[in-house]
Design a protein around this motif. Structure first.
Motif, PDB file in Angstrom:
ATOM      1  N   GLU A 203       8.997 -81.296 -74.602  1.00 27.13           N
ATOM      2  CA  GLU A 203       7.924 -81.035 -75.639  1.00 27.13           C
ATOM      3  C   GLU A 203       7.847 -79.447 -75.607  1.00 27.13           C
ATOM      4  O   GLU A 203       7.368 -78.852 -76.553  1.00 27.13           O
ATOM      5  CB  GLU A 203       6.922 -81.500 -75.285  1.00 27.13           C
ATOM      6  CG  GLU A 203       6.925 -83.205 -75.699  1.00 27.13           C
ATOM      7  CD  GLU A 203       5.519 -83.938 -75.302  1.00 27.13           C
ATOM      8  OE1 GLU A 203       4.684 -83.080 -75.079  1.00 27.13           O
ATOM      9  OE2 GLU A 203       5.601 -85.068 -75.272  1.00 27.13           O
ATOM     10  N   ARG A 204       8.541 -78.543 -74.660  1.00 23.67           N
ATOM     11  CA  ARG A 204       8.495 -77.276 -74.711  1.00 23.67           C
ATOM     12  C   ARG A 204       9.617 -76.438 -75.318  1.00 23.67           C
ATOM     13  O   ARG A 204       9.541 -75.326 -75.561  1.00 23.67           O
ATOM     14  CB  ARG A 204       8.376 -76.541 -73.111  1.00 23.67           C
ATOM     15  CG  ARG A 204       9.517 -77.121 -72.307  1.00 23.67           C
ATOM     16  CD  ARG A 204       9.355 -76.625 -70.766  1.00 23.67           C
ATOM     17  NE  ARG A 204       9.297 -75.061 -70.752  1.00 23.67           N
ATOM     18  CZ  ARG A 204      10.105 -74.240 -70.544  1.00 23.67           C
ATOM     19  NH1 ARG A 204      11.628 -74.586 -70.959  1.00 23.67           N
ATOM     20  NH2 ARG A 204      10.024 -73.073 -70.587  1.00 23.67           N
ATOM     21  N   ASP A 205      10.544 -77.224 -75.876  1.00 21.40           N
ATOM     22  CA  ASP A 205      11.797 -76.840 -76.520  1.00 21.40           C
ATOM     23  C   ASP A 205      11.498 -76.947 -78.044  1.00 21.40           C
ATOM     24  O   ASP A 205      11.727 -77.911 -78.424  1.00 21.40           O
ATOM     25  CB  ASP A 205      12.992 -77.662 -75.948  1.00 21.40           C
ATOM     26  CG  ASP A 205      14.143 -77.177 -76.848  1.00 21.40           C
ATOM     27  OD1 ASP A 205      14.436 -75.910 -76.877  1.00 21.40           O
ATOM     28  OD2 ASP A 205      14.990 -77.879 -77.157  1.00 21.40           O
ATOM     29  N   SER A 206      11.319 -75.717 -78.629  1.00 25.26           N
ATOM     30  CA  SER A 206      10.984 -75.701 -80.065  1.00 25.26           C
ATOM     31  C   SER A 206      12.462 -76.002 -81.008  1.00 25.26           C
ATOM     32  O   SER A 206      12.358 -76.610 -81.846  1.00 25.26           O
ATOM     33  CB  SER A 206      10.525 -74.397 -80.516  1.00 25.26           C
ATOM     34  OG  SER A 206      11.506 -73.486 -80.306  1.00 25.26           O
ATOM     35  N   ALA A 207      13.715 -76.004 -80.210  1.00 22.60           N
ATOM     36  CA  ALA A 207      14.692 -76.213 -80.725  1.00 22.60           C
ATOM     37  C   ALA A 207      15.182 -77.634 -80.652  1.00 22.60           C
ATOM     38  O   ALA A 207      16.223 -78.057 -81.387  1.00 22.60           O
ATOM     39  CB  ALA A 207      15.937 -75.489 -79.965  1.00 22.60           C
ATOM     40  N   ASN A 208      14.392 -78.313 -80.018  1.00 22.63           N
ATOM     41  CA  ASN A 208      14.764 -79.681 -79.768  1.00 22.63           C
ATOM     42  C   ASN A 208      16.176 -80.137 -79.304  1.00 22.63           C
ATOM     43  O   ASN A 208      17.027 -80.961 -79.661  1.00 22.63           O
ATOM     44  CB  ASN A 208      14.563 -80.616 -81.172  1.00 22.63           C
ATOM     45  CG  ASN A 208      13.182 -80.516 -81.676  1.00 22.63           C
ATOM     46  OD1 ASN A 208      12.361 -80.456 -80.808  1.00 22.63           O
ATOM     47  ND2 ASN A 208      12.921 -80.727 -82.728  1.00 22.63           N
ATOM     48  N   THR A 209      16.585 -79.438 -78.248  1.00 20.00           N
ATOM     49  CA  THR A 209      17.816 -79.533 -77.679  1.00 20.00           C
ATOM     50  C   THR A 209      17.760 -79.649 -76.004  1.00 20.00           C
ATOM     51  O   THR A 209      18.979 -79.782 -75.566  1.00 20.00           O
ATOM     52  CB  THR A 209      18.779 -78.359 -77.813  1.00 20.00           C
ATOM     53  OG1 THR A 209      18.058 -77.072 -77.055  1.00 20.00           O
ATOM     54  CG2 THR A 209      19.072 -78.139 -79.378  1.00 20.00           C
ATOM     55  N   GLU A 210      16.737 -79.741 -75.444  1.00 19.11           N
ATOM     56  CA  GLU A 210      16.409 -80.062 -74.093  1.00 19.11           C
ATOM     57  C   GLU A 210      16.156 -81.520 -73.842  1.00 19.11           C
ATOM     58  O   GLU A 210      14.884 -81.713 -74.148  1.00 19.11           O
ATOM     59  CB  GLU A 210      15.648 -79.008 -73.363  1.00 19.11           C
ATOM     60  CG  GLU A 210      16.143 -77.891 -73.420  1.00 19.11           C
ATOM     61  CD  GLU A 210      15.273 -76.959 -72.665  1.00 19.11           C
ATOM     62  OE1 GLU A 210      14.323 -77.310 -72.016  1.00 19.11           O
ATOM     63  OE2 GLU A 210      15.256 -75.662 -72.594  1.00 19.11           O
ATOM     64  N   TYR A 211      16.831 -82.390 -73.132  1.00 19.15           N
ATOM     65  CA  TYR A 211      16.661 -83.923 -73.024  1.00 19.15           C
ATOM     66  C   TYR A 211      16.976 -84.083 -71.477  1.00 19.15           C
ATOM     67  O   TYR A 211      17.669 -83.764 -70.952  1.00 19.15           O
ATOM     68  CB  TYR A 211      17.313 -84.659 -73.855  1.00 19.15           C
ATOM     69  CG  TYR A 211      17.323 -84.736 -75.226  1.00 19.15           C
ATOM     70  CD1 TYR A 211      16.627 -85.500 -75.851  1.00 19.15           C
ATOM     71  CD2 TYR A 211      17.814 -83.540 -76.047  1.00 19.15           C
ATOM     72  CE1 TYR A 211      16.327 -85.715 -77.368  1.00 19.15           C
ATOM     73  CE2 TYR A 211      17.830 -83.522 -77.449  1.00 19.15           C
ATOM     74  CZ  TYR A 211      16.991 -84.470 -78.099  1.00 19.15           C
ATOM     75  OH  TYR A 211      16.799 -84.569 -79.409  1.00 19.15           O
ATOM     76  N   VAL A 212      15.857 -85.014 -71.001  1.00 18.25           N
ATOM     77  CA  VAL A 212      15.827 -85.501 -69.785  1.00 18.25           C
ATOM     78  C   VAL A 212      16.256 -86.860 -69.652  1.00 18.25           C
ATOM     79  O   VAL A 212      15.758 -87.855 -70.278  1.00 18.25           O
ATOM     80  CB  VAL A 212      14.539 -85.493 -69.132  1.00 18.25           C
ATOM     81  CG1 VAL A 212      14.436 -85.870 -67.708  1.00 18.25           C
ATOM     82  CG2 VAL A 212      13.706 -83.906 -69.039  1.00 18.25           C
ATOM     83  N   CYS A 213      17.457 -86.958 -68.954  1.00 14.02           N
ATOM     84  CA  CYS A 213      18.112 -88.216 -68.756  1.00 14.02           C
ATOM     85  C   CYS A 213      17.146 -88.966 -67.530  1.00 14.02           C
ATOM     86  O   CYS A 213      16.967 -88.439 -66.512  1.00 14.02           O
ATOM     87  CB  CYS A 213      19.409 -88.237 -68.067  1.00 14.02           C
ATOM     88  SG  CYS A 213      20.346 -87.581 -69.440  1.00 14.02           S
ATOM     89  N   ALA A 214      16.530 -90.214 -67.847  1.00 13.59           N
ATOM     90  CA  ALA A 214      15.784 -90.721 -66.805  1.00 13.59           C
ATOM     91  C   ALA A 214      15.821 -92.202 -66.697  1.00 13.59           C
ATOM     92  O   ALA A 214      16.386 -92.969 -67.810  1.00 13.59           O
ATOM     93  CB  ALA A 214      14.215 -90.351 -67.143  1.00 13.59           C
ATOM     94  N   VAL A 215      15.238 -92.716 -65.683  1.00 13.66           N
ATOM     95  CA  VAL A 215      14.930 -94.185 -65.495  1.00 13.66           C
ATOM     96  C   VAL A 215      13.563 -94.438 -65.007  1.00 13.66           C
ATOM     97  O   VAL A 215      12.798 -93.202 -64.633  1.00 13.66           O
ATOM     98  CB  VAL A 215      15.950 -94.912 -64.471  1.00 13.66           C
ATOM     99  CG1 VAL A 215      17.536 -94.888 -65.154  1.00 13.66           C
ATOM    100  CG2 VAL A 215      16.056 -94.298 -63.139  1.00 13.66           C
ATOM    101  N   LYS A 216      13.236 -95.520 -64.867  1.00 17.07           N
ATOM    102  CA  LYS A 216      11.753 -95.801 -64.364  1.00 17.07           C
ATOM    103  C   LYS A 216      11.717 -96.726 -62.917  1.00 17.07           C
ATOM    104  O   LYS A 216      12.640 -97.426 -62.771  1.00 17.07           O
ATOM    105  CB  LYS A 216      11.124 -96.564 -65.318  1.00 17.07           C
ATOM    106  CG  LYS A 216       9.936 -95.734 -66.363  1.00 17.07           C
ATOM    107  CD  LYS A 216       8.958 -96.889 -67.023  1.00 17.07           C
ATOM    108  CE  LYS A 216       8.252 -95.986 -67.817  1.00 17.07           C
ATOM    109  NZ  LYS A 216       7.241 -96.938 -68.871  1.00 17.07           N
TER     110      LYS A 216
END
Length: 232
Positions: free
Chosen positions: A179-192
């Motif tokens: 949500e800090r990336d205004s360009a919408n290009t940073e993504y976190v690969c995650a599991v729970k």
């Protein structure tokens, strides 16, 4: 009188022209969006099948590079299906953005119209695990990245997805947009794990409820470009 008559004719013609232009625009908009399909028209299983068929046709048919693939659904932090992961064999991966379909009218202008959009990451692209250095004391230019290295001190590179590398193929998978990336290009690969998101790039916890997506996270640069060539 003759001048007045000509002015009336011109005004009448202008009204007719404006009316015709309005009709054309309305029908054009309807032709582009009126009958488009929504992503909600299909079940998760149907989406996986549709993506698999398109991937096989585009990447696997007559390919000497890929021998097979697996398609997995990816969810956002709200448990909504938003993306897919395609894991190629023997190597490589690509992300797919799920969106509502647009009819082919827009494709004439080079815009994306498909329900499935390829990311910029596919083929021989690699990624490297790292953690965030809040002090920005790492070597330039990646002053905030503490790269993980092998026994020889070399930065580790992977050509399979973070889910595969961390042996989470069978887990419920998430792709969380920073949500800090205004360009919408940073993504976190995650599991729970135990109800808490785990960032697979840094192997650290991500507490969404405490605003961690607004903070620096070890992330992957993923761009979904709205151009026709990225349609699947």
């Amino acid at each position: 009188m003759e001048i007045l008559s000509k002015l009336k004719i011109r005004k009448y013609n202008s009204i007719i022209l404006a009316f015709l232009m309005t009709v054309i625009i309305v029908f054009s908009v309807f032709g582009v969006t009126g009958c488009s399909k929504s992503a909600k028209d299909y079940t998760e299983e149907e989406h996986v099948k549709r993506v698999t068929e398109r991937i096989e046709k585009r990447f696997l048919k007559d390919s000497e590079k890929y021998t097979g693939c697996s398609v997995y659904p990816l969810y956002n932090e709200n448990e909504e299906l938003k993306y897919f992961l395609v894991e190629f064999e023997p190597q490589g991966f690509v992300f797919i953005l799920l969106k509502n379909e647009q009819l082919n009218g827009l494709s004439c202008f080079g815009f994306s119209t498909s329900m499935y959009k390829l990311s910029n990451l596919y083929g021989d692209r690699t990624w490297s695990p790292y953690t965030i250095d809040e002090t920005d004391s790492q070597p330039y230019p990646d002053t905030d990245k503490c790269w993980m290295t092998d026994e020889k001190g070399n930065v580790i590179n992977y050509d399979r997805s973070p889910y595969h590398v961390t042996q989470n193929e069978n887990a419920r998978k998430y792709l969380l947009r920073s949500e800090r990336d205004s360009a919408n290009t940073e993504y976190v690969c995650a599991v729970k794990k135990d109800g808490v998101f785990v960032n697979l790039i840094s192997e650290t916890e991500v507490n969404v409820s405490k605003g961690d997506l607004m903070k620096k996270q070890a992330a992957m640069y993923i761009a979904f470009i709205g151009k026709k060539q990225f349609d699947l």
